[in-house]
Write an enzyme that holds these catalytic residues in place. Structure first.
Site, PDB file in Angstrom:
ATOM      1  N   ASP A   1     -33.927 -96.299 -12.186  1.00  0.00           N
ATOM      2  CA  ASP A   1     -33.443 -95.797 -10.891  1.00  0.00           C
ATOM      3  C   ASP A   1     -32.951 -94.361 -11.071  1.00  0.00           C
ATOM      4  O   ASP A   1     -32.094 -94.094 -11.912  1.00  0.00           O
ATOM      5  CB  ASP A   1     -32.298 -96.697 -10.398  1.00  0.00           C
ATOM      6  CG  ASP A   1     -31.905 -96.402  -8.954  1.00  0.00           C
ATOM      7  OD1 ASP A   1     -31.481 -97.337  -8.263  1.00  0.00           O
ATOM      8  OD2 ASP A   1     -32.002 -95.234  -8.523  1.00  0.00           O
TER       9      ASP A   1
ATOM     10  N   ASP B   1     -37.391 -94.090  -5.488  1.00  0.00           N
ATOM     11  CA  ASP B   1     -36.827 -93.635  -6.771  1.00  0.00           C
ATOM     12  C   ASP B   1     -36.512 -94.778  -7.730  1.00  0.00           C
ATOM     13  O   ASP B   1     -35.719 -94.614  -8.639  1.00  0.00           O
ATOM     14  CB  ASP B   1     -35.562 -92.804  -6.525  1.00  0.00           C
ATOM     15  CG  ASP B   1     -34.326 -93.648  -6.332  1.00  0.00           C
ATOM     16  OD1 ASP B   1     -34.434 -94.756  -5.753  1.00  0.00           O
ATOM     17  OD2 ASP B   1     -33.252 -93.217  -6.773  1.00  0.00           O
ATOM     18  N   GLU B   2     -37.166 -95.908  -7.549  1.00  0.00           N
ATOM     19  CA  GLU B   2     -36.719 -97.097  -8.275  1.00  0.00           C
ATOM     20  C   GLU B   2     -37.900 -98.025  -8.560  1.00  0.00           C
ATOM     21  O   GLU B   2     -38.748 -98.227  -7.701  1.00  0.00           O
ATOM     22  CB  GLU B   2     -35.753 -97.787  -7.313  1.00  0.00           C
ATOM     23  CG  GLU B   2     -34.932 -98.875  -7.817  1.00  0.00           C
ATOM     24  CD  GLU B   2     -34.181 -99.541  -6.655  1.00  0.00           C
ATOM     25  OE1 GLU B   2     -33.655-100.608  -6.906  1.00  0.00           O
ATOM     26  OE2 GLU B   2     -34.158 -99.009  -5.517  1.00  0.00           O
TER      27      GLU B   2
HETATM   28  P1  TTP Z   1     -30.635 -94.762  -4.075  1.00  0.00           P
HETATM   29  O1  TTP Z   1     -31.297 -94.996  -5.400  1.00  0.00           O
HETATM   30  O2  TTP Z   1     -29.982 -95.902  -3.412  1.00  0.00           O
HETATM   31  O3  TTP Z   1     -29.533 -93.635  -4.226  1.00  0.00           O
HETATM   32  P2  TTP Z   1     -29.519 -92.329  -5.108  1.00  0.00           P
HETATM   33  O4  TTP Z   1     -30.692 -92.224  -5.994  1.00  0.00           O
HETATM   34  O5  TTP Z   1     -29.301 -91.149  -4.211  1.00  0.00           O
HETATM   35  O6  TTP Z   1     -28.190 -92.513  -5.968  1.00  0.00           O
HETATM   36  P3  TTP Z   1     -27.939 -93.506  -7.184  1.00  0.00           P
HETATM   37  O7  TTP Z   1     -27.596 -92.612  -8.338  1.00  0.00           O
HETATM   38  O8  TTP Z   1     -26.795 -94.337  -6.752  1.00  0.00           O
HETATM   39  O9  TTP Z   1     -29.184 -94.289  -7.394  1.00  0.00           O
HETATM   40  O10 TTP Z   1     -31.674 -94.159  -3.067  1.00  0.00           O
HETATM   41  C1  TTP Z   1     -32.701 -93.258  -3.452  1.00  0.00           C
HETATM   42  C2  TTP Z   1     -32.931 -92.210  -2.399  1.00  0.00           C
HETATM   43  O11 TTP Z   1     -33.277 -92.833  -1.172  1.00  0.00           O
HETATM   44  C3  TTP Z   1     -31.706 -91.374  -2.125  1.00  0.00           C
HETATM   45  O12 TTP Z   1     -31.598 -90.237  -2.974  1.00  0.00           O
HETATM   46  C4  TTP Z   1     -31.882 -91.008  -0.691  1.00  0.00           C
HETATM   47  C5  TTP Z   1     -32.690 -92.126  -0.080  1.00  0.00           C
HETATM   48  N1  TTP Z   1     -31.810 -92.998   0.730  1.00  0.00           N
HETATM   49  C6  TTP Z   1     -31.702 -92.741   2.098  1.00  0.00           C
HETATM   50  O13 TTP Z   1     -32.345 -91.828   2.613  1.00  0.00           O
HETATM   51  N2  TTP Z   1     -30.875 -93.543   2.824  1.00  0.00           N
HETATM   52  C7  TTP Z   1     -30.140 -94.555   2.289  1.00  0.00           C
HETATM   53  O14 TTP Z   1     -29.378 -95.241   3.005  1.00  0.00           O
HETATM   54  C8  TTP Z   1     -30.260 -94.798   0.887  1.00  0.00           C
HETATM   55  C9  TTP Z   1     -29.461 -95.908   0.260  1.00  0.00           C
HETATM   56  C10 TTP Z   1     -31.105 -93.993   0.144  1.00  0.00           C
HETATM   57 MG    MG Z   2     -31.305 -93.848  -7.176  1.00  0.00          MG
END
Ligand code: TTP
Ligand code: MG
Length: 398
Positions: free
Chosen positions: A9, A107-108
Site C-alpha cells: 500500500d 495504490d494497493e
Molecule cells: P489510501 O491508501 O487509503 O490512502 P493514502 O495512500 O493516501 O494513505 P495511506 O498512507 O494511509 O495509505 O488511498 C489511496 C489514494 O486513494 C489516496 O492517496 C487518495 C485516494 N482516496 C480518495 O480519493 N478518497 C478516499 O476517501 C480515500 C480513502 C482515498
Molecule cells: Mg495508501
C-alpha cells in the site's frame, strides 16, 4: 506448504506524488482534494500528507473542516491522470515479482509470492526489493505486510506506516494478532464492535476465548468468520487474471546517453529479450510499446498497433526504432528505454505476414537464437548489431 502473501500500500499516495514533484511541499501539510475556498469550499479531502494528519485531517473529511483544522496547509487540486500513470508504473514493478497480483485500489494490491522465493528470496527480502524498486523508480514510499494470508498481510502493512515493513512469521501469528484491538477485525462495523465490547471482548485475543458455536449463536454467520480471522485463518486466494497482459523489458543506462546509435543497440537487445520471452510463453502481440525516460525524469510512452500479431525480434525492433526516431528529441540525454509487447489476441494469429519473404528468414534466426539460449544460457548469443555496450547496467522487466 505455507502460502506467502504480500499486501503493498503506497503511503499518502496522491499527496506523496505532489510532494515529490514540488520539493517546496516536502515536510509540509499537503491536502489533496476539493478547492477549500478559504473555508467555504464544498467537497472533500482525497488524502493528505502525514504532516497534515497531525492536525487531524484525513481522507473523506469535508474540505471546509480540513481548512479549520489546518488553515496554513498547502491545498492541491487532484491530478488524476498523473496519479493513474504513477499507479500503472508501480503495478508494473509488482508484476516483476509475480503474475499473481490482485489490485485492490489505485495504490494497493495483494501479491501471492509463494512461487517467487527461489528467484527473489524469502518474504522479507521480496518486500525490501519491492520497496526499493518503487522508491528508486518513483521516489515515493510504500508500506508492505508479509504474512501467510491476506488478512494478516493487510493488517501488517498498516502497522508501521509510512515506509513500513512488517513480517508475520507463521509461528508468530498469535503474538502478532491477539494484542490487536477488535476494530482490526475485518467486517466488524461499529455496531458489532459495541456488541463484542459488551461481551467483554476488547482485543482479538479476547475473542478467541469464545468457542465457535457460541460466536455463531450470538453473531450468526459472521460468528464463524470472526472466529477464523481471530485465529489467523483466512484461506481466500489472491485473485488475479492469469492471462498475461504484456511482456516487456527496460534498461537504465549507467551514464545518460544522447548518441542514437547506442540507443539503437540497446533497443535491439531489449527486442531480443522481449521476443525470446514471448516465444517461450507462446504469445504473439499486436501492440509494440516504447518507453523513453530523459535524464530529467521526463518520461514518454508511445505505442503502435500493427495488423498482425508478432513474436519476432526483428519486427519488434523495427517498430521500436520507428517509434524512437519519431519521438526522440535530439541532443536530450536518455536515462532509460523500454520495449514491450501487448495485445495478445488469438484471433489475429494466422494472418498474412507484413514482412513477406523476410519474415520466414527472421523467424528462422529467432528459432536458432532461442535454441542456443536454451542450450547455453541467456548470454550465449545475440545479434552483432546489439553487441553489449560498455556502460550496460541492469535490465529490468517493466
Ligand atoms: P489510501 O491508501 O487509503 O490512502 P493514502 O495512500 O493516501 O494513505 P495511506 O498512507 O494511509 O495509505 O488511498 C489511496 C489514494 O486513494 C489516496 O492517496 C487518495 C485516494 N482516496 C480518495 O480519493 N478518497 C478516499 O476517501 C480515500 C480513502 C482515498
Ligand atoms: Mg495508501
Amino acid at each position: 506448504m505455507n502460502r506467502l502473501i504480500l499486501h503493498v500500500d503506497m503511503d499518502a499516495f496522491f499527496a506523496a506524488i505532489e510532494q515529490r514533484d514540488h520539493p517546496e511541499y516536502q515536510g509540509k501539510p499537503v491536502i489533496v482534494g476539493a478547492d477549500p475556498k478559504n473555508g467555504k469550499g464544498r467537497g472533500v479531502v482525497s488524502t493528505c500528507s502525514y504532516e497534515a494528519r497531525k492536525f487531524g485531517v484525513h481522507s473523506a473529511m469535508p474540505i471546509s473542516r480540513a481548512w479549520k483544522l489546518c488553515p496554513h496547509g498547502i491545498y492541491v487540486f487532484p491530478n488524476g491522470r498523473l496519479y493513474q500513470q504513477v499507479s500503472n508504473e508501480v503495478f508494473d514493478i509488482l508484476y516483476e515479482f509475480t503474475d499473481a497480483v490482485e489490485p485492490l485500489s489505485i495504490d494497493e494490491a495483494f501479491l501471492d509470492v509463494t512461487g517467487s522465493q527461489k528467484l527473489f528470496g524469502d518474504g522479507r527480502s521480496i518486500a525490501i526489493k519491492i520497496k526499493e524498486r518503487i522508491f528508486e523508480k518513483e521516489k515515493i514510499t510504500a508500506s508492505v505486510g508479509v504474512a501467510p494470508n491476506k488478512y494478516l498481510a493487510k493488517i501488517a502493512s498498516d502497522l508501521q506506516k509510512p515506509d513500513g515493513l512488517v513480517v508475520v512469521e507463521p509461528d508468530r501469528i498469535k503474538d502478532f494478532l491477539f494484542p490487536l484491538d477488535i476494530s482490526r477485525l475485518w467486517g466488524a462495523g461499529v455496531h458489532t464492535q459495541e456488541m463484542l465490547k459488551k461481551m467483554g471482548i476488547q482485543t482479538i485475543g479476547d475473542l478467541t476465548a469464545y468457542p465457535q458455536n457460541i460466536l455463531e449463536r450470538k453473531l450468526g454467520k459472521m460468528g464463524s468468520h470472526f472466529f477464523n480471522l481471530a485465529h489467523g485463518i483466512d484461506d481466500r486466494p489472491v485473485e488475479y487474471d492469469a492471462t498475461v497482459k504484456s511482456v516487456s523489458n527496460e534498461h537504465t543506462f549507467m551514464e545518460d546517453i544522447d548518441t542514437p546509435e547506442v540507443i539503437y543497440k540497446c533497443l535491439l537487445k531489449l527486442s531480443e529479450k522481449v521476443g525470446y520471452r514471448l516465444r517461450q510463453k507462446k504469445l504473439k502481440g499486436r501492440t509494440i510499446h516504447l518507453k523513453l525516460r530523459y535524464n530529467d525524469f521526463d518520461t514518454l510512452t508511445r505505442n503502435k498497433t500493427i495488423m498482425q500479431n508478432t513474436d519476432n525480434t526483428q519486427n519488434i525492433y523495427q517498430i521500436c526504432l520507428e517509434l524512437f526516431n519519431t519521438n526522440y528529441q535530439k541532443n536530450r540525454k536518455v536515462r532509460l528505454i523500454g520495449v514491450g509487447v501487448s495485445g495478445f489476441d488469438e484471433r489475429c494469429g494466422h494472418q498474412l505476414t507484413l514482412f513477406n519473404n523476410n519474415y520466414s528468414k527472421y523467424e528462422k534466426i529467432d528459432k536458432l537464437q532461442d535454441d542456443l539460449i536454451n542450450k547455453f544460457g541467456k548470454k550465449s548469443v545475440y545479434r552483432a548489431e546489439s553487441m553489449e555496450n560498455p556502460d550496460a547496467t541492469s535490465d529490468d522487466e517493466f
